[in-house]
Scaffold this active site. Sequence first.
Site, PDB file in Angstrom:
ATOM      1  N   ASP A  97      37.532  30.673  -7.954  1.00  0.00           N
ATOM      2  CA  ASP A  97      36.272  30.364  -8.456  1.00  0.00           C
ATOM      3  C   ASP A  97      35.941  31.215  -9.756  1.00  0.00           C
ATOM      4  OD1 ASP A  97      33.837  28.996  -8.508  1.00  0.00           O
ATOM      5  OD2 ASP A  97      32.654  30.369  -7.162  1.00  0.00           O
ATOM      6  N   GLY A 136      25.650  32.384  -1.422  1.00  0.00           N
ATOM      7  CA  GLY A 136      25.124  33.686  -0.705  1.00  0.00           C
ATOM      8  C   GLY A 136      23.949  34.261  -1.903  1.00  0.00           C
TER       9      GLY A 136
END
Length: 289
Positions: free
Chosen positions: A163, A40
């Site tokens: 992550d 994003g």
Amino acid sequence: MTSSNNSAARTPMTSHPTHTRESFEEKYEEQNCLGQGGYGSVYAGFRRDDNLPTLDGKLCQFPLEVVLLLIVGQGGEVIGEQVRHEASTGRGGGSQAAVALLDWYELDQELIMVLERPVPAVDLFDYIQERGGFLAEDQAKVILRQLVEALIVFHSRGVVHRDIKPENILVETGCAFPQIRVIDFGCGCLLKDGSYTEFFGTTQYIPPEWYLHGSYKAVPSTIWQLGVLLYDMVSGVFPFSTRREVISDEPYIKTNMSRQYKDLLRRCLAKRPKGRPTLEGILLHPWLQ
């Protein structure tokens, strides 16, 4: 203007909208793009009624990311309509380890999430670069200890991030010592005892068991990511460059590093998942004492 900021995230949606773009723009002003990543884009902005600074970003894990942020932020199990209500009213923030979800708007083609942003703060990648591209062991200890403590909180609440990397860690720089906040749960999921068979995250942090077996477990893979992050913080480079190196090679460690650092790093980057410590075991390691 207050000392904390917000952030917002957008993603393509297939469900029916519960808000309008106009209602978001009445409350927030979106400004320039601050950065883009694999999942994003993030934009600056502010809340109109009190000039509270915000971030707007495009994310890809709705509604799961909303749920995860509420769980780690409030320290409770929130499901169904309660998730929607508490997110839309901006309530939250039990854990200071993760940024809080303040607001969210489900539009026709996108989801806008408004998240807390501490000020002043930079992400860990920029923090390291501003200090010459790597950190001294004592500096890295401060970051690692806080990060491990944060992950213990997340796992205790049933959330695994998946992550962990410098770009997903904010470092608050307005305090006597750096304080970290974890962001971007877009790759996250609910914690389970069994194996995961889909990988979400960043290539340089893939554990060897994924390459070998196409699966991984939450805790050992998290420990592997912490090992890669620790190596990167202190050395300024990644420990492995190729799939073969991840599977077969031991990381090169400079001889001037402390014995305790070398031991912890080798444990975190053990090829066999069962050879890696737990999060609690890392906190008890002599290097962090």
